[in-house]
Design a protein around this motif. Structure first.
Motif, PDB file in Angstrom:
ATOM      1  N   THR A 156      -3.613   7.149  -9.212  1.00  0.00           N
ATOM      2  CA  THR A 156      -2.599   7.194  -8.160  1.00  0.00           C
ATOM      3  C   THR A 156      -3.144   7.700  -6.826  1.00  0.00           C
ATOM      4  O   THR A 156      -2.489   7.534  -5.795  1.00  0.00           O
ATOM      5  CB  THR A 156      -1.428   8.084  -8.598  1.00  0.00           C
ATOM      6  OG1 THR A 156      -1.931   9.404  -8.915  1.00  0.00           O
ATOM      7  CG2 THR A 156      -0.751   7.506  -9.829  1.00  0.00           C
ATOM      8  N   LYS A 157      -4.338   8.296  -6.845  1.00  0.00           N
ATOM      9  CA  LYS A 157      -4.922   8.831  -5.609  1.00  0.00           C
ATOM     10  C   LYS A 157      -5.899   7.862  -4.950  1.00  0.00           C
ATOM     11  O   LYS A 157      -6.483   8.186  -3.913  1.00  0.00           O
ATOM     12  CB  LYS A 157      -5.615  10.160  -5.886  1.00  0.00           C
ATOM     13  CG  LYS A 157      -4.655  11.262  -6.332  1.00  0.00           C
ATOM     14  CD  LYS A 157      -5.364  12.599  -6.473  1.00  0.00           C
ATOM     15  CE  LYS A 157      -4.379  13.686  -6.886  1.00  0.00           C
ATOM     16  NZ  LYS A 157      -5.035  15.027  -7.009  1.00  0.00           N
ATOM     17  N   LEU A 158      -6.079   6.694  -5.538  1.00  0.00           N
ATOM     18  CA  LEU A 158      -7.014   5.721  -4.974  1.00  0.00           C
ATOM     19  C   LEU A 158      -6.620   5.332  -3.553  1.00  0.00           C
ATOM     20  O   LEU A 158      -5.477   4.987  -3.277  1.00  0.00           O
ATOM     21  CB  LEU A 158      -7.061   4.461  -5.831  1.00  0.00           C
ATOM     22  CG  LEU A 158      -8.045   4.384  -6.998  1.00  0.00           C
ATOM     23  CD1 LEU A 158      -8.003   2.987  -7.604  1.00  0.00           C
ATOM     24  CD2 LEU A 158      -9.458   4.717  -6.565  1.00  0.00           C
ATOM     25  N   THR A 159      -7.619   5.347  -2.667  1.00  0.00           N
ATOM     26  CA  THR A 159      -7.425   4.828  -1.312  1.00  0.00           C
ATOM     27  C   THR A 159      -8.308   3.599  -1.063  1.00  0.00           C
ATOM     28  O   THR A 159      -8.083   2.856  -0.107  1.00  0.00           O
ATOM     29  CB  THR A 159      -7.754   5.899  -0.254  1.00  0.00           C
ATOM     30  OG1 THR A 159      -9.122   6.305  -0.395  1.00  0.00           O
ATOM     31  CG2 THR A 159      -6.839   7.103  -0.417  1.00  0.00           C
ATOM     32  N   PHE A 160      -9.303   3.405  -1.939  1.00  0.00           N
ATOM     33  CA  PHE A 160     -10.250   2.283  -1.784  1.00  0.00           C
ATOM     34  C   PHE A 160     -10.534   1.694  -3.158  1.00  0.00           C
ATOM     35  O   PHE A 160     -10.934   2.405  -4.081  1.00  0.00           O
ATOM     36  CB  PHE A 160     -11.550   2.784  -1.143  1.00  0.00           C
ATOM     37  CG  PHE A 160     -12.586   1.714  -0.907  1.00  0.00           C
ATOM     38  CD1 PHE A 160     -12.775   1.178   0.364  1.00  0.00           C
ATOM     39  CD2 PHE A 160     -13.392   1.254  -1.943  1.00  0.00           C
ATOM     40  CE1 PHE A 160     -13.744   0.203   0.588  1.00  0.00           C
ATOM     41  CE2 PHE A 160     -14.355   0.281  -1.729  1.00  0.00           C
ATOM     42  CZ  PHE A 160     -14.528  -0.246  -0.462  1.00  0.00           C
ATOM     43  N   LEU A 161     -10.346   0.375  -3.294  1.00  0.00           N
ATOM     44  CA  LEU A 161     -10.626  -0.320  -4.553  1.00  0.00           C
ATOM     45  C   LEU A 161     -11.331  -1.631  -4.234  1.00  0.00           C
ATOM     46  O   LEU A 161     -10.860  -2.426  -3.425  1.00  0.00           O
ATOM     47  CB  LEU A 161      -9.328  -0.603  -5.314  1.00  0.00           C
ATOM     48  CG  LEU A 161      -9.463  -1.435  -6.595  1.00  0.00           C
ATOM     49  CD1 LEU A 161     -10.369  -0.747  -7.610  1.00  0.00           C
ATOM     50  CD2 LEU A 161      -8.089  -1.705  -7.200  1.00  0.00           C
ATOM     51  N   SER A 162     -12.469  -1.844  -4.885  1.00  0.00           N
ATOM     52  CA  SER A 162     -13.255  -3.052  -4.649  1.00  0.00           C
ATOM     53  C   SER A 162     -13.539  -3.761  -5.969  1.00  0.00           C
ATOM     54  O   SER A 162     -14.086  -3.164  -6.901  1.00  0.00           O
ATOM     55  CB  SER A 162     -14.571  -2.697  -3.943  1.00  0.00           C
ATOM     56  OG  SER A 162     -15.310  -3.852  -3.654  1.00  0.00           O
ATOM     57  N   LEU A 163     -13.168  -5.050  -6.026  1.00  0.00           N
ATOM     58  CA  LEU A 163     -13.360  -5.889  -7.214  1.00  0.00           C
ATOM     59  C   LEU A 163     -14.153  -7.140  -6.857  1.00  0.00           C
ATOM     60  O   LEU A 163     -14.002  -8.188  -7.486  1.00  0.00           O
ATOM     61  CB  LEU A 163     -11.999  -6.286  -7.797  1.00  0.00           C
ATOM     62  CG  LEU A 163     -11.163  -5.147  -8.397  1.00  0.00           C
ATOM     63  CD1 LEU A 163      -9.693  -5.531  -8.452  1.00  0.00           C
ATOM     64  CD2 LEU A 163     -11.670  -4.780  -9.778  1.00  0.00           C
ATOM     65  N   ASN A 164     -14.999  -7.050  -5.878  1.00  0.00           N
ATOM     66  CA  ASN A 164     -15.749  -8.212  -5.391  1.00  0.00           C
ATOM     67  C   ASN A 164     -16.695  -8.780  -6.446  1.00  0.00           C
ATOM     68  O   ASN A 164     -17.209  -8.063  -7.296  1.00  0.00           O
ATOM     69  CB  ASN A 164     -16.576  -7.841  -4.153  1.00  0.00           C
ATOM     70  CG  ASN A 164     -15.710  -7.394  -3.004  1.00  0.00           C
ATOM     71  OD1 ASN A 164     -14.541  -7.733  -2.924  1.00  0.00           O
ATOM     72  ND2 ASN A 164     -16.288  -6.621  -2.092  1.00  0.00           N
ATOM     73  N   ASN A 165     -16.943 -10.083  -6.325  1.00  0.00           N
ATOM     74  CA  ASN A 165     -17.978 -10.749  -7.125  1.00  0.00           C
ATOM     75  C   ASN A 165     -17.796 -10.532  -8.631  1.00  0.00           C
ATOM     76  O   ASN A 165     -18.701 -10.121  -9.342  1.00  0.00           O
ATOM     77  CB  ASN A 165     -19.370 -10.295  -6.693  1.00  0.00           C
ATOM     78  CG  ASN A 165     -19.709 -10.711  -5.280  1.00  0.00           C
ATOM     79  OD1 ASN A 165     -19.378 -10.000  -4.327  1.00  0.00           O
ATOM     80  ND2 ASN A 165     -20.363 -11.848  -5.124  1.00  0.00           N
ATOM     81  N   ASN A 166     -16.595 -10.815  -9.093  1.00  0.00           N
ATOM     82  CA  ASN A 166     -16.311 -10.842 -10.513  1.00  0.00           C
ATOM     83  C   ASN A 166     -15.872 -12.259 -10.892  1.00  0.00           C
ATOM     84  O   ASN A 166     -16.164 -13.210 -10.168  1.00  0.00           O
ATOM     85  CB  ASN A 166     -15.255  -9.792 -10.877  1.00  0.00           C
ATOM     86  CG  ASN A 166     -15.865  -8.410 -11.051  1.00  0.00           C
ATOM     87  OD1 ASN A 166     -16.485  -8.108 -12.065  1.00  0.00           O
ATOM     88  ND2 ASN A 166     -15.699  -7.557 -10.049  1.00  0.00           N
TER      89      ASN A 166
END
Length: 345
Positions: free
Chosen positions: A83-93
């Motif tokens: 719940t504290k995430l400010t940045f999430l990256s799922l690139n190149n999957n």
């Protein structure tokens, strides 16, 4: 006396290799798949060949990177603990879609990267709970359309990248709520026009890329875009580069150029009956097929067993078996080595 030491080291290495599994390793201070920076609440799980998100990533993580893995799907509750995430990256999957509700608990998220996947569709409302999102990157996917109202809750969004997809149209009012948007990237799609008044609510827009789309300047629904570009020329960067399929600039199109009322590309056309092949002709063609003698078994119902493993499965099983045997042999050799030196000591 170095012999027993070397043997002991060998045993430790073998034991570590034996129990470690990439997708089950945890983000811990003593090592694991992911790299943790506890001071910055940052976790980097990039380039680990992950097929699932590792368990026990700290719940207070603010930055989570999962780039360059083999994620093909996500659980709907994959991020509910963060719940504290400010940045999430799922690139190149290898993501084909996103489950509904996957981002519902990320109300503090500010940046979301999902570029270079294989997304073909987006669930309705998938971004609705990202009320603090500032940057959204969806480029280099396979999106052909967008759901109605997909961005309506992203009222704080300033950057949106939709380029290098297969978008052939935009829903009415898709950008109406994005009053804070400053950068919109839409190059390299299949757009022929945009809905009337599509950009009217973008009062803060500074950069808008439109090139590398097959803008159809013979249809009168291009006139809104042409007029909007002329009005914003000099204040919005990038818009002048939009060109028609005949390489004429969109901003130069007049009512005389775009005089046609064009049929929507989604309109279906009935198949002419004159081109339909009679069923009797198809049957006769099938009846005349010559079946080789050696294939009679298959036509009589014989089928290969469907439980046999495929070639890749066989290779994986053989390699796993060989790896197991090799580990056991090395372990046994190391134990004998230790006993030998202890006996001589």
């Amino acid at each position: 006396m170095m012999g027993p030491v070397l043997a002991a080291c060998l045993l430790i290495i073998l034991s570590t290799a034996w129990i470690s599994q990439a997708n089950e390793a945890l983000c811990k201070k003593d090592g694991g798949v992911c790299s943790c920076n506890n001071n910055k609440n940052s976790v980097d799980c990039s380039s680990k060949r992950l097929t699932a998100i590792p368990s026990n990533i700290p719940a207070d993580t603010k930055k989570l990177e999962l780039d360059y893995n083999k994620l093909s799907s996500l659980l709907s509750k994959a991020f509910q603990s963060f719940t504290k995430l400010t940045f999430l990256s799922l690139n190149n999957n290898q993501l084909l879609t996103l489950p509904a509700g996957v981002f519902d608990e990320l109300k503090n998220l500010e940046t979301l990267w999902i570029q270079q996947n294989q997304l073909q569709t987006l669930p309705v409302g998938v971004f609705d709970h990202l009320v603090n999102l500032d940057k959204l990157y969806l480029y280099q996917n396979q999106l052909e359309s967008l759901p109605q109202g997909i961005f309506d809750k992203l009222t704080k969004l300033t950057i949106l990248w939709l380029n290098t997809n297969k978008l052939h149209s935009l829903p009415e009012g898709v950008f109406d709520k994005l009053t804070q948007l400053k950068t919109l990237q839409m190059t390299s799609n299949q757009l022929r026009s945009v809905p009337n008044r599509a950009f009217d609510s973008l009062s803060n827009i500074k950069t808008l890329w439109l090139q590398s789309n097959p803008w159809d300047c013979s249809c009168n629904d291009i006139l809104y875009l042409s007029k909007w570009i002329r009005e914003k020329e000099g204040t919005v960067n990038g818009i002048e580069s939009a060109t028609c399929v005949d390489n004429k600039a969109v901003l130069d199109i007049t009512e005389k150029d775009a005089a046609s009322d064009c049929v929507s590309p989604n309109t279906t056309t009935a198949i002419p009956t004159s081109t339909t092949t009679p069923a009797s002709v198809i049957y006769d063609d099938i009846h005349e097929i010559k079946v080789p003698q050696e294939n009679f078994q298959k036509f009589l119902g014989y089928q290969e067993p469907d439980h046999l493993p495929t070639q890749p499965q066989c290779l994986m099983s053989i390699s796993g078996y060989l790896g197991l045997m090799m580990s056991l042999m090395l372990t046994s050799a190391a134990i004998l080595y230790v006993f030998h030196f202890l006996k001589k000591a």
